[in-house]
Structures are given as C-alpha cells and as structure tokens.
Scaffold this motif. Structure first.
Motif, PDB file in Angstrom:
ATOM      1  N   GLU A   1      44.671  -5.123  15.958  1.00  0.00           N
ATOM      2  CA  GLU A   1      43.750  -4.216  15.755  1.00  0.00           C
ATOM      3  C   GLU A   1      44.170  -2.818  14.881  1.00  0.00           C
ATOM      4  OE1 GLU A   1      40.946  -3.146  19.404  1.00  0.00           O
ATOM      5  OE2 GLU A   1      42.844  -1.874  19.435  1.00  0.00           O
ATOM      6  N   ILE A   2      45.566  -2.403  15.141  1.00  0.00           N
ATOM      7  CA  ILE A   2      45.853  -1.458  14.324  1.00  0.00           C
ATOM      8  C   ILE A   2      45.958  -1.925  12.674  1.00  0.00           C
ATOM      9  CG2 ILE A   2      47.962  -0.165  13.734  1.00  0.00           C
ATOM     10  CD1 ILE A   2      48.511  -0.105  16.558  1.00  0.00           C
ATOM     11  N   ARG A   3      46.216  -3.074  12.638  1.00  0.00           N
ATOM     12  CA  ARG A   3      46.522  -3.437  11.116  1.00  0.00           C
ATOM     13  C   ARG A   3      45.023  -3.623  10.340  1.00  0.00           C
ATOM     14  NH1 ARG A   3      50.352  -7.769   8.440  1.00  0.00           N
ATOM     15  NH2 ARG A   3      48.997  -8.471   6.886  1.00  0.00           N
ATOM     16  N   ALA A   4      44.227  -4.032  11.162  1.00  0.00           N
ATOM     17  CA  ALA A   4      42.811  -4.186  10.846  1.00  0.00           C
ATOM     18  C   ALA A   4      42.327  -2.764  10.479  1.00  0.00           C
ATOM     19  CB  ALA A   4      41.911  -4.766  11.779  1.00  0.00           C
ATOM     20  N   GLU A   5      42.527  -1.951  11.444  1.00  0.00           N
ATOM     21  CA  GLU A   5      42.191  -0.384  11.236  1.00  0.00           C
ATOM     22  C   GLU A   5      42.444   0.166   9.761  1.00  0.00           C
ATOM     23  OE1 GLU A   5      42.852   2.365  14.489  1.00  0.00           O
ATOM     24  OE2 GLU A   5      41.055   3.164  14.018  1.00  0.00           O
ATOM     25  N   LEU A   6      43.978  -0.018   9.634  1.00  0.00           N
ATOM     26  CA  LEU A   6      44.475   0.833   8.456  1.00  0.00           C
ATOM     27  C   LEU A   6      44.102  -0.035   7.267  1.00  0.00           C
ATOM     28  CD1 LEU A   6      47.911   1.544  10.319  1.00  0.00           C
ATOM     29  CD2 LEU A   6      46.320   3.171   9.437  1.00  0.00           C
TER      30      LEU A   6
END
Lengths: 480, 115
Positions: A91-96
């Motif tokens: 999720e973090i990777r997608a958001e960043l």
C-alpha cells in the motif's frame, strides 16, 4: 462467502451429530457458541483479507505508466527497509509511486527533462531508509502491538476450533480407512515387518491418536495467531512469529505437562509433547505464505518428524507392546513358565480357595478367603505385588485370557503388606500401585509353612491390569 | 543558518497541524495536500514530502484521519484522506496551542527587535 457457508454447514452437521450423540442440550449449545465465535472471527478475517487484497495492487497492475528505473529502485530500497506486513508495504509503495508520478509530471511541466525531474522528486522525499524508518514508527505503535496480541489470542482460539473440526473429520476418515481398508495391511506389517502390536481399540493407542489429531488445531491456532497479530500490530509475521512460538511452547507445554490428565504411556507422552511443537511450527514455518504453500514440503517434513518422533520414543521406552509372534512361548503355561515360582514355591495345599475383588486404583481391594481355617497351617501371611509384562499370544485356559508374565528381572516384590484375615475371611490389600508406570501386576498371598519355607497360596495369584491416568509430570516422576 | 534551514526547523512539528488544516476543507490525496499547503501559505512553505507520509500514516493510526483508495477526478486511483471527528478535535487543540505559541513568539521576537 464460501468460507462462511462451509463453516455454517460444518457447524450444523456437528451440532446435529452431537445432539444425537449426547441426547442433551448442554454440549451442543456449548459447541454452537464456540462455532458462532469461530464463524464471526473467520468472516471478520476474510473481510480484512479482502480489504487488504483490494489495495495491494502495484502501479503497473493498476494500469499506470511505469516509473523511471531510478524511481523504481528508490521504491524497492524503501520496501526492503520497511519491515511491515506485506499488504501495508504494498500500500505504501503504491501511494508513493502515485506521489512520484505526480511530482515528476509537475517538475517536467516546468520544462525540465525526465532525468532531472525524477532526481528532484526523489530528493524531495528524502533518503529511502530514513523515510522507511519514519513510516515504520508511524505504523508500529504500542497500542497496535497490544491490540495485535489480543487479536492473536482471539484468532488462536478461532483457529483451534476450526482445526478441531478439521481434525475430527480427518480422525473419522482415518478410522474408517484403517478399520475397513488398511487394517489387513497394518496387521500384515505389524506381523511381518515392524514388531509392534497396533490395536486401535486399546485406550492408550486411542489416546495417542487423539493427541496426534490435536496437532492440527495446534498448528492452525499458531498460524492464525501470528497472521492476525502481524496484521493488526503492523509487524512482519516472521518477527511476531518467534514470540508466538515461544509463548505457545510455554503455555501449551505447561498445559500438557502439568494439567492435561489422560491415560499415559511413553507413546502418549511423545504425542502430547508434539502439540506445543506443532503450534510453534504453525507460528514459524512459511507463515507469510498462503496455506497451499505451507501444505507442501515443510508441512510434510514437520508432520513426518512429529509422527515418527513419538513412535520412536514409544518403541524405545515401551509405549508399544513388543511382540515376537507365538514362537517364543508355549501354548500352555505352567507356574514356572509364567514366572510365579520366581516369587516362592506353590504351597503343597493347592485347594486353598481365594478370590480377589475391588479396584487397585481407586477402591479398597480385598482378597477373599472362602475357608479361613485353610490358612491356619501358615503364619506371617503377607500380600506381595510383583511387576508383570504383557503375555503375547497368551493361551486360553483356566487362567483366562488376561495372563501376564511375571517380570523375573526383579528379585524382590514392588511392595509387601501384612495380611490380616478378618472374621468374614477378607484380607484388605493396602498396597498402592498408582505411583508406578507398570500396567500389569501379579498380587500374591504368601505365608510361611510349618517347615519354615515361604509359599504362595491359592490356586493362582491375581492379575491386576491398571491404567495410568495422570499428567505427563505424574508419569515421568512415577517409578518404573 | 540560512533562511531555508530556519524555515525547515520552524516547520518541524507543524506538519500534523498543516495537514489537518487543509483536510478540514475536504478530502485530498498526498500530493494534493502538499500543493494545498503551498497554495494556502502563498507559496511561502509546504511540508517536507519526506515527513508528510509518516505524519499522514501516524494520524491515520491514531484515528484522526480515514484513508480510502478510490478513483480520482483527474486520473488513476489515489489514496484519499479525510478528517474524522477525532481529527477535528485534535485540530482544535493544535490550533489553540499554535495561537498561544505564535503570540508568545511574536512578543519575544518583537521585544528583542524593539529592545
């Protein structure tokens, strides 16, 4: 939804079956409550998994344009440093990735080239290890850790209930398979290859099989506890798995060693001790993977070790009855062949009529003398308890089917007690056998004759078959 | 110490206040939050992008924000943040603290400048 329907059907079948079996309501109601609890927990976890899955898609999967290699490298380094559960990392990777796309596009819109824009966007986000540290700190709060511990306990309970349903199904299938299909094979192997006597009707074997089936709920409980705890506390499963494995070994180890009271044997001890090991295995092995992956090689190896270990332990320490066919024994028995004369010679007067009644374990056993006057020729009467072994292929005859071979490796009885003949011809047997692991005993009434020789009296001594019911600690600390 | 560094030091600790302030007006995703703060400050400052996401995730973990993935008006799916009632309460606290702090700071800096 499929899980819900499956759990509901299993619950209905189990409740109905239990109601028919118990013909009462207390047990079915208890099971219904447990299953309702399991279903609620299961549905909640399934929803959480679905939510996590829906937000785990990488930018590429979501149909977005690929980021420059330097940006992808930055995200990979960030991901490696995050040490958060896989769904959260994704999720973090997608958001960043979204952020970098926007940032790069905005800088390019100011007339810069892609290389400069990418570098500038990455500089604005800062070093990946520092960003990862801050994000980790934001997610891994003490409150989440406490909630994770509580959620882990809850999920362990849910997993135990679900695993019990699976184990009951496996047990039923195994019982039918062994009873109707494989029994001739098992008997053939036991007779011709492995010298063990396997009797599924034997309580010790049944207890061992029950303990073996308990590995399934233990494994499922360990696995679900770690998954739930990792998900709620935002920590990697392998990190929390170590603590759950240790906690499971301590808690379940204490339970099976000091609390669980069953019919014991070395084999049962081995199977029981494998329960906490199974929990730890569930908490540690490939806990990040989905179940089909776990059901592969590791499960086979761990399951094999769990199965072989107790059998070896039982074989070495005497959990199984070792047989050698009928070749080593006579089809008839004598006082000598059965070992009774190892105690003392048989009295010349063999018409003394004795009986034995009562329970050695819980009651007050007595030797009953039909004609007390027949003992008048003997003095210093006493009761002696001698250890016995199984008598494979015991002949039928006056002694009945339950003969045991007196253990002649002992030169003295396990215990003796003075025999006092009451007015009604009863002699109380005060010898307690509950602190010994030996299952078979010969109880003798002996007396010294007028020639000064001690004899055993009556037509035969009395065989006592007892079961050792207790905890592992009781079993280990008992004498042999 | 240069003006940029002073500004960076002053901004430290104010990121949650800035984030909650811009989210009071409506839900936004991460990059929009940076732009909105820059716009509201007249281009004077914006939160460090490296501290924005840890702050957003921390506020979300505390229940001050709710995050949701959904389609954006301008393009692909974004992770939108919106303020919760708990976040509104937290914003009120931050604002009161900031008001007291800025008044005190203005007095202190002003008195030195005058003295």
């Amino acid at each position: 939804m499929a899980k819900f329907v499956g759990a509901l059907l299993a619950s209905a079948v189990l409740i109905l079956g239990t109601a028919v079996w118990a013909r009462g309501f207390a047990l079915p109601v208890s099971i219904a409550v447990l299953l309702a609890w399991a279903i609620v927990g299961d549905v909640e976890l399934a929803h959480r998994d679905a939510r996590a899955a829906s937000r785990n898609k990488a930018p590429e999967e979501r149909g977005e344009g690929p980021l420059p290699a330097t940006a992808l490298d930055y995200l990979a380094r960030l991901d490696a440093e995050l040490e958060l559960p896989a769904p959260t990392r994704a999720e973090i990777r997608a958001e960043l990735a979204d952020h970098l796309s926007d940032s790069i596009a905005a800088i390019q819109a100011d007339g810069r080239d892609l290389g400069f824009a990418t570098g500038e966007a990455l500089v604005r986000l800062g070093r990946p290890d520092e960003l990862a540290r801050r994000l980790r700190k934001a997610h891994q709060t003490p409150r989440r850790l406490l909630a994770g511990a509580a959620g882990g306990v809850w999920s362990a309970g849910v997993g135990a209930v679900q695993g019990t349903i699976v184990a009951a199904t496996v047990g039923l299938i195994a019982a039918f398979t062994i009873g109707f299909g494989l029994r001739p094979v098992v008997d053939f192997v036991a007779t011709h290859a492995i010298p063990i006597e396997f009797d599924p009707n034997d309580l010790a074997v049944g207890t061992a099989m029950g303990a073996a089936l308990a590995w399934i709920p233990a494994f499922v409980a360990g696995r679900r506890a770690v998954k739930a705890c990792a998900s709620i506390s935002a920590r990697p499963a392998r990190q929390v798995g170590r603590f759950w494995a240790l906690a499971g070994i301590l808690a379940l180890g204490w339970l099976v060693v000091f609390v669980l009271t069953v019919q014991q044997s070395w084999m049962v001890v081995g199977f029981e001790l494998a329960i906490p090991v199974s929990f730890a295995a569930g908490a540690l092995f490939k806990v990040d993977a989905h179940f089909p992956a776990v059901a592969g090689s590791w499960l086979a190896v761990v399951g094999g070790l769990l199965l072989i270990g107790p059998i070896v332990l039982g074989s070495v320490l005497g959990g199984f009855s070792v047989t050698s066919g009928s070749s080593g024994f006579s089809t008839s028995y004598t006082d000598d062949s059965i070992g009774w004369n190892h105690v003392a010679p048989h009295s010349p007067d063999q018409s003394i009529n004795l009986g034995y009644s009562g329970s050695v374990v819980g009651g007050a056993p007595t030797i009953n003398v039909q004609d007390p006057a027949s003992l008048s020729a003997f003095h210093d009467l006493r009761i002696e308890a001698w250890r016995a072994n199984a008598y494979p292929g015991a002949p039928s005859g006056p002694a009945g089917d339950d003969l045991g071979l007196l253990d002649t490796s002992y030169s003295a009885p396990y215990a003796t007690a003075p025999a006092v003949v009451g007015a009604d011809g009863t002699i109380e047997d005060p010898i307690s056998l509950i602190h010994s692991r030996t299952p078979k005993w010969w109880i003798f009434l002996t007396g010294v004759g007028s020639d000064g020789q001690r004899y055993w009296l009556g037509s035969r001594p009395f065989l006592v078959d007892r079961t050792f019911s207790g905890t592992i600690w009781d079993w280990v600390t008992a004498s042999s | 110490m240069g003006a940029g560094k002073i500004r960076g030091q002053l901004l430290k600790g104010t990121t949650p206040l800035l984030v909650l302030t811009v989210l009071r007006d409506g839900e936004l995703y991460g990059y929009e939050i940076v732009q909105k703060v820059r716009e509201k400050s007249g281009g004077t400052f914006a939160p460090s992008e490296g501290s924005l996401y840890p702050a957003l995730h921390s506020l979300e973990a505390d229940g001050a924000l709710l995050a949701e993935w959904r389609e954006s008006d301008k393009g692909p799916r974004r992770r939108y943040y919106r303020i919760t009632p708990k976040g509104s309460g937290l914003l009120a606290e931050h604002e009161a603290e900031w008001a007291a702090f800025s008044v005190g700071m203005a007095r202190a800096v002003g008195s030195r400048a005058n003295g």
